[in-house]
Design a protein around this motif. Structure first.
Motif, PDB file in Angstrom:
ATOM      1  N   GLU A   1       0.834  -1.191   0.000  1.00 33.68           N
ATOM      2  CA  GLU A   1       0.000   0.000   0.000  1.00 33.68           C
ATOM      3  C   GLU A   1       0.880   1.256   0.000  1.00 33.68           C
ATOM      4  O   GLU A   1       1.903   1.306   0.676  1.00 33.68           O
ATOM      5  CB  GLU A   1      -0.907   0.005   1.224  1.00 33.68           C
ATOM      6  CG  GLU A   1      -1.979   1.051   1.173  1.00 33.68           C
ATOM      7  CD  GLU A   1      -2.978   0.888   2.302  1.00 33.68           C
ATOM      8  OE1 GLU A   1      -3.962   1.617   2.275  1.00 33.68           O
ATOM      9  OE2 GLU A   1      -2.764   0.051   3.191  1.00 33.68           O
ATOM     10  N   ASN A   2       0.494   2.241  -0.801  1.00 29.34           N
ATOM     11  CA  ASN A   2       1.238   3.500  -0.967  1.00 29.34           C
ATOM     12  C   ASN A   2       2.606   3.292  -1.601  1.00 29.34           C
ATOM     13  O   ASN A   2       3.524   4.084  -1.383  1.00 29.34           O
ATOM     14  CB  ASN A   2       1.369   4.253   0.362  1.00 29.34           C
ATOM     15  CG  ASN A   2       0.031   4.628   0.936  1.00 29.34           C
ATOM     16  OD1 ASN A   2      -0.868   5.032   0.208  1.00 29.34           O
ATOM     17  ND2 ASN A   2      -0.120   4.472   2.234  1.00 29.34           N
ATOM     18  N   ARG A   3       2.767   2.240  -2.380  1.00 24.90           N
ATOM     19  CA  ARG A   3       4.009   1.969  -3.116  1.00 24.90           C
ATOM     20  C   ARG A   3       3.704   1.973  -4.606  1.00 24.90           C
ATOM     21  O   ARG A   3       2.573   1.787  -5.024  1.00 24.90           O
ATOM     22  CB  ARG A   3       4.586   0.594  -2.748  1.00 24.90           C
ATOM     23  CG  ARG A   3       4.856   0.379  -1.298  1.00 24.90           C
ATOM     24  CD  ARG A   3       6.103   1.108  -0.886  1.00 24.90           C
ATOM     25  NE  ARG A   3       6.384   0.866   0.514  1.00 24.90           N
ATOM     26  CZ  ARG A   3       7.574   0.785   1.022  1.00 24.90           C
ATOM     27  NH1 ARG A   3       8.630   0.958   0.268  1.00 24.90           N
ATOM     28  NH2 ARG A   3       7.743   0.575   2.295  1.00 24.90           N
TER      29      ARG A   3
END
Length: 50
Positions: free
Chosen positions: A14-16
């Motif tokens: 997540e958030n990558r």
């Protein structure tokens, strides 16, 4: 602190951002799908050779 096993609603990416080269092939497509399933924003790149 309890440790979760993979697949227990944990978004590891997540958030990558992932850039997958060769995303049009079977292996690249499978890798891109797995990354997206884990929460990554996925960009695919590839080329077509005639």
């Amino acid at each position: 602190m309890s440790r979760q096993l993979p697949g227990e609603d944990e978004m590891l990416l997540e958030n990558r951002t992932a850039i997958v080269y060769g995303g049009g092939g079977a292996i690249g497509g499978a890798v891109a799908t797995a990354f997206a399933r884990d929460g990554a924003r996925v960009f695919l790149t590839g080329r077509l050779v005639d």
